[in-house]
Design a protein around this motif. Sequence first.
Motif, short mmCIF file in Angstrom:
data_model
loop_
_atom_site.label_atom_id
_atom_site.label_comp_id
_atom_site.label_asym_id
_atom_site.label_seq_id
_atom_site.Cartn_x
_atom_site.Cartn_y
_atom_site.Cartn_z
N UNK A 193 0.84 -1.21 0.00
CA UNK A 193 0.00 0.00 0.00
C UNK A 193 0.87 1.25 0.00
N UNK A 194 0.37 2.23 -0.65
CA UNK A 194 1.14 3.47 -0.68
C UNK A 194 0.29 4.61 -0.12
N UNK A 195 0.95 5.70 0.10
CA UNK A 195 0.23 6.83 0.70
C UNK A 195 -0.42 7.68 -0.37
N UNK A 196 -1.56 7.27 -0.76
CA UNK A 196 -2.32 8.04 -1.74
C UNK A 196 -2.91 9.26 -1.04
N UNK A 197 -3.38 10.17 -1.83
CA UNK A 197 -3.95 11.38 -1.25
C UNK A 197 -5.09 11.03 -0.30
N UNK A 198 -5.89 10.10 -0.75
CA UNK A 198 -7.03 9.71 0.09
C UNK A 198 -6.59 9.20 1.44
N UNK A 199 -5.61 8.31 1.37
CA UNK A 199 -5.15 7.68 2.61
C UNK A 199 -4.50 8.70 3.53
N UNK A 200 -3.73 9.60 2.92
CA UNK A 200 -3.10 10.63 3.73
C UNK A 200 -4.16 11.52 4.37
N UNK A 201 -5.18 11.76 3.58
CA UNK A 201 -6.25 12.61 4.09
C UNK A 201 -6.92 11.98 5.30
N UNK A 202 -7.22 10.72 5.14
CA UNK A 202 -7.86 10.01 6.25
C UNK A 202 -6.93 9.99 7.46
N UNK A 203 -5.68 9.81 7.17
CA UNK A 203 -4.69 9.80 8.25
C UNK A 203 -4.74 11.12 9.00
N UNK A 204 -4.68 12.18 8.26
CA UNK A 204 -4.71 13.51 8.89
C UNK A 204 -5.97 13.69 9.70
N UNK A 205 -7.07 13.31 9.10
CA UNK A 205 -8.34 13.48 9.77
C UNK A 205 -8.37 12.75 11.10
N UNK A 206 -8.06 11.47 11.01
CA UNK A 206 -8.12 10.65 12.22
C UNK A 206 -7.12 11.11 13.27
N UNK A 207 -5.93 11.46 12.80
CA UNK A 207 -4.91 11.91 13.75
C UNK A 207 -5.41 13.17 14.44
N UNK A 208 -6.03 14.01 13.64
CA UNK A 208 -6.57 15.24 14.20
C UNK A 208 -7.65 14.97 15.22
N UNK A 209 -8.34 13.88 15.02
CA UNK A 209 -9.41 13.54 15.95
C UNK A 209 -8.87 12.88 17.20
N UNK A 210 -7.58 12.69 17.21
CA UNK A 210 -6.97 12.09 18.39
C UNK A 210 -6.96 10.58 18.36
N UNK A 211 -7.25 10.03 17.21
CA UNK A 211 -7.22 8.57 17.10
C UNK A 211 -5.79 8.09 17.26
N UNK A 212 -5.63 6.92 17.79
CA UNK A 212 -4.28 6.40 17.98
C UNK A 212 -3.75 5.88 16.66
N UNK A 213 -2.45 5.80 16.60
CA UNK A 213 -1.81 5.34 15.37
C UNK A 213 -2.27 3.94 14.99
N UNK A 214 -2.46 3.12 15.97
CA UNK A 214 -2.86 1.75 15.66
C UNK A 214 -4.28 1.71 15.11
#
Length: 194
Positions: free
Chosen positions: A1-22
């Motif tokens: 898997x690679x870091x597509x824009x979508x995936x990065x976006x979701x990452x940012x969103x979730x991280x911003x929400x305080x979701x844990x990395x796991x």
Amino acid sequence: MSWTDERVELLKKMWGEGQSASQIAKELGGVTRNAVIGKVHRLGLSNRATSNASTKAEPKEKPAPAAKAEPRAKPTPKTEPARKPAPEPAAPAAETKPIPARKQIIPAGQPLPPQPSANEISPEALAKVNEVEKKAKKLTLMELTERTCKWPVGDPATDDFWFCGLPVQQGKPYCEAHVGVAFQPMSARRDRRR
DNA sequence: CCCTGATTCGC
DNA sequence: GCGAATCAGG
């Protein structure tokens, strides 16, 4: 898997929400939490210190090729993470409202109201539960994890209240014994005419 | 034990 | 850039 824009976006969103990395890693799939953390750092996210980030103590580190366990200097100030653990959107054990089947022991305080349907539960299952409750780990709310039984025991109004905490059954929020009484086959629902 | 994020470094 | 291995801590 690679870091597509979508995936990065979701990452940012979730991280911003305080979701844990796991959690983020699980959601994304195909990556580990390490990957997520690595990406987070590369993206420059991470913790947003109020406005300090200095005191880069001695960055001087000797490679020490021989000693692999060379302790890396980690002067991370680590001031309070401004991140707030977002309240679980879906309450862990709220899905099914289990009524702990108790014997007749009323801890203290209020006599518990008649259990709505502590009726047709397999006697064996009940016995098991009572057994298990003795071995329960008696965890507090904060100590519950994704794989600890979330069956509540006792009276929440009393300090004699805790969660089972035994290893959960795969995919279930409860341990084997409590799954037995929490999830009733529809077929068992046959007493009343209908 | 379970978990968390942080860092390093070979790829 | 990526992420496994590792570290440090709760």
